[in-house]
Design a protein around this motif. Structure first.
Motif, PDB file in Angstrom:
ATOM      1  N   GLU A  30       3.794  -0.236  12.633  1.00  0.00           N
ATOM      2  CA  GLU A  30       4.834   0.709  13.025  1.00  0.00           C
ATOM      3  C   GLU A  30       5.578   1.233  11.801  1.00  0.00           C
ATOM      4  N   GLU A  31       5.854   0.365  10.851  1.00  0.00           N
ATOM      5  CA  GLU A  31       6.551   0.777   9.631  1.00  0.00           C
ATOM      6  C   GLU A  31       5.695   1.740   8.808  1.00  0.00           C
ATOM      7  N   ILE A  32       4.399   1.440   8.685  1.00  0.00           N
ATOM      8  CA  ILE A  32       3.491   2.319   7.938  1.00  0.00           C
ATOM      9  C   ILE A  32       3.365   3.666   8.640  1.00  0.00           C
ATOM     10  N   PHE A  33       3.194   3.655   9.957  1.00  0.00           N
ATOM     11  CA  PHE A  33       3.068   4.910  10.707  1.00  0.00           C
ATOM     12  C   PHE A  33       4.329   5.758  10.567  1.00  0.00           C
ATOM     13  N   ALA A  34       5.493   5.115  10.579  1.00  0.00           N
ATOM     14  CA  ALA A  34       6.747   5.855  10.432  1.00  0.00           C
ATOM     15  C   ALA A  34       6.796   6.575   9.080  1.00  0.00           C
ATOM     16  N   LYS A  35       6.291   5.933   8.033  1.00  0.00           N
ATOM     17  CA  LYS A  35       6.286   6.558   6.708  1.00  0.00           C
ATOM     18  C   LYS A  35       5.264   7.688   6.632  1.00  0.00           C
ATOM     19  N   VAL A  36       4.105   7.519   7.310  1.00  0.00           N
ATOM     20  CA  VAL A  36       3.124   8.606   7.360  1.00  0.00           C
ATOM     21  C   VAL A  36       3.720   9.806   8.092  1.00  0.00           C
ATOM     22  N   ASN A  37       4.399   9.565   9.200  1.00  0.00           N
ATOM     23  CA  ASN A  37       4.961  10.650   9.999  1.00  0.00           C
ATOM     24  C   ASN A  37       6.105  11.370   9.293  1.00  0.00           C
ATOM     25  N   SER A  38       6.750  10.694   8.345  1.00  0.00           N
ATOM     26  CA  SER A  38       7.857  11.323   7.610  1.00  0.00           C
ATOM     27  C   SER A  38       7.389  11.905   6.276  1.00  0.00           C
ATOM     28  N   LEU A  39       6.073  12.052   6.116  1.00  0.00           N
ATOM     29  CA  LEU A  39       5.505  12.517   4.854  1.00  0.00           C
ATOM     30  C   LEU A  39       5.975  13.923   4.495  1.00  0.00           C
ATOM     31  N   GLU A 121      -4.705   1.958  -4.187  1.00  0.00           N
ATOM     32  CA  GLU A 121      -4.525   0.879  -3.221  1.00  0.00           C
ATOM     33  C   GLU A 121      -4.196   1.463  -1.850  1.00  0.00           C
ATOM     34  N   VAL A 122      -4.866   0.936  -0.830  1.00  0.00           N
ATOM     35  CA  VAL A 122      -4.676   1.440   0.532  1.00  0.00           C
ATOM     36  C   VAL A 122      -4.528   0.271   1.510  1.00  0.00           C
ATOM     37  N   TYR A 123      -3.778   0.542   2.581  1.00  0.00           N
ATOM     38  CA  TYR A 123      -3.761  -0.368   3.728  1.00  0.00           C
ATOM     39  C   TYR A 123      -4.981  -0.085   4.587  1.00  0.00           C
ATOM     40  N   GLU A 124      -5.577  -1.133   5.124  1.00  0.00           N
ATOM     41  CA  GLU A 124      -6.648  -0.981   6.097  1.00  0.00           C
ATOM     42  C   GLU A 124      -6.098  -1.374   7.473  1.00  0.00           C
ATOM     43  N   ILE A 125      -6.195  -0.450   8.409  1.00  0.00           N
ATOM     44  CA  ILE A 125      -5.623  -0.648   9.740  1.00  0.00           C
ATOM     45  C   ILE A 125      -6.721  -0.501  10.784  1.00  0.00           C
ATOM     46  N   THR A 126      -6.798  -1.438  11.702  1.00  0.00           N
ATOM     47  CA  THR A 126      -7.770  -1.392  12.794  1.00  0.00           C
ATOM     48  C   THR A 126      -7.035  -1.166  14.107  1.00  0.00           C
ATOM     49  N   LEU A 127      -7.563  -0.247  14.921  1.00  0.00           N
ATOM     50  CA  LEU A 127      -6.966   0.054  16.220  1.00  0.00           C
ATOM     51  C   LEU A 127      -8.004  -0.126  17.318  1.00  0.00           C
ATOM     52  N   ASP A 143      -2.746   5.351   2.095  1.00  0.00           N
ATOM     53  CA  ASP A 143      -2.344   5.155   0.711  1.00  0.00           C
ATOM     54  C   ASP A 143      -1.027   4.378   0.652  1.00  0.00           C
ATOM     55  N   CYS A 144      -1.008   3.306  -0.123  1.00  0.00           N
ATOM     56  CA  CYS A 144       0.171   2.431  -0.183  1.00  0.00           C
ATOM     57  C   CYS A 144       1.362   3.082  -0.883  1.00  0.00           C
ATOM     58  N   GLU A 145       1.132   4.138  -1.649  1.00  0.00           N
ATOM     59  CA  GLU A 145       2.216   4.773  -2.407  1.00  0.00           C
ATOM     60  C   GLU A 145       2.702   6.064  -1.762  1.00  0.00           C
ATOM     61  N   ASN A 146       1.771   6.998  -1.456  1.00  0.00           N
ATOM     62  CA  ASN A 146       2.232   8.291  -0.946  1.00  0.00           C
ATOM     63  C   ASN A 146       2.050   8.447   0.564  1.00  0.00           C
ATOM     64  N   TYR A 147       1.410   7.502   1.221  1.00  0.00           N
ATOM     65  CA  TYR A 147       1.247   7.442   2.674  1.00  0.00           C
ATOM     66  C   TYR A 147       0.443   8.618   3.246  1.00  0.00           C
TER      67      TYR A 147
END
Length: 217
Positions: A30-39, A121-127, A143-147
């Motif tokens: 949820e935290e990662i998705f929130a940062k992607v959505n606020s890109l 560096e990237v997060y790997e997410i499985t859904l 992407d762990c830095e720019n999302y």
């Protein structure tokens, strides 16, 4: 004997606990998705010129057109692809050439770890879908830095698969697509294809109405 049973039960519980440790809590997703959505704050909609180089086979019939048109997007999840004489497997997947995150209301999601992708560096997410549908699973690399999301793989029933690899650039302080490479594999309908999309001439916040994205009946 009872002592041995208790020991075996404790060992089984430990194995079960260890088995779930590598998958992190949904709150991290949820935290990662929130940062992607606020890109791209302030970005409501956009359109871009799109050049598409397709290499496909239906059964044994080759199809290798070069297509040109436009891609349109509106927050949060509206997509439209306007290409003359495009094959159905491309017209039916307009979101493949853009991106929006899948809903966490529809998927169980976990961060399975971090890795390197294209030197970053990237997060790997499985859904996994909460209810049965045509999608059996998805994997995202964030992407762990720019999302940004440089890779997404969607697995479908009947061994269908869509892989999307994207590179990004910044225009007017917005992170947008520069190039995208898609691989389509749908054995049930005997389609194998790749498509390379190149984006240019971006226009932001044009006030595109919702009705523009409605499918014609």
């Amino acid at each position: 004997m009872k002592k041995l049973c208790r020991s075996l039960a404790a060992l089984a519980l430990a194995v079960i606990c260890l088995g779930v440790l590598p998958a992190r809590a949904d709150s991290e997703v949820e935290e990662i998705f929130a940062k992607v959505n606020s890109l791209n704050p302030g970005l409501v909609d956009y359109q871009a010129a799109l050049n598409l180089d397709v290499h496909a086979k239906w059964a044994f019939i080759p199809y290798n057109p070069k297509l040109a048109g436009h891609y349109y997007y509106k927050q949060p999840d509206k997509h439209k692809l306007v290409l003359e004489e495009a094959p159905s497997f491309i017209k039916d997947q307009p979101s493949a050439f853009g991106f929006h995150l899948p809903s966490l209301q529809k998927y169980n999601a976990t961060v399975t770890g971090t890795s390197k992708l294209n030197g970053r560096e990237v997060y790997e997410i499985t859904l996994l879908p909460k209810q049965q549908n045509s999608i059996t699973s998805m994997q995202l690399w964030v992407d762990c830095e720019n999302y940004t999301v440089p890779r997404q793989i969607t697995n479908y029933k009947d061994n269908g698969k869509l892989t999307v690899n994207a590179t990004y650039t910044t225009i007017e302080d917005y992170w947008v697509f520069e190039r995208m490479y898609c691989e389509f594999s749908f054995p049930k309908v005997k389609v194998q294809a790749t498509a390379t999309a190149t984006y240019s001439n971006y226009k932001f916040n044009q006030g595109i109405p919702d009705s523009f994205f409605e499918k014609k009946k």
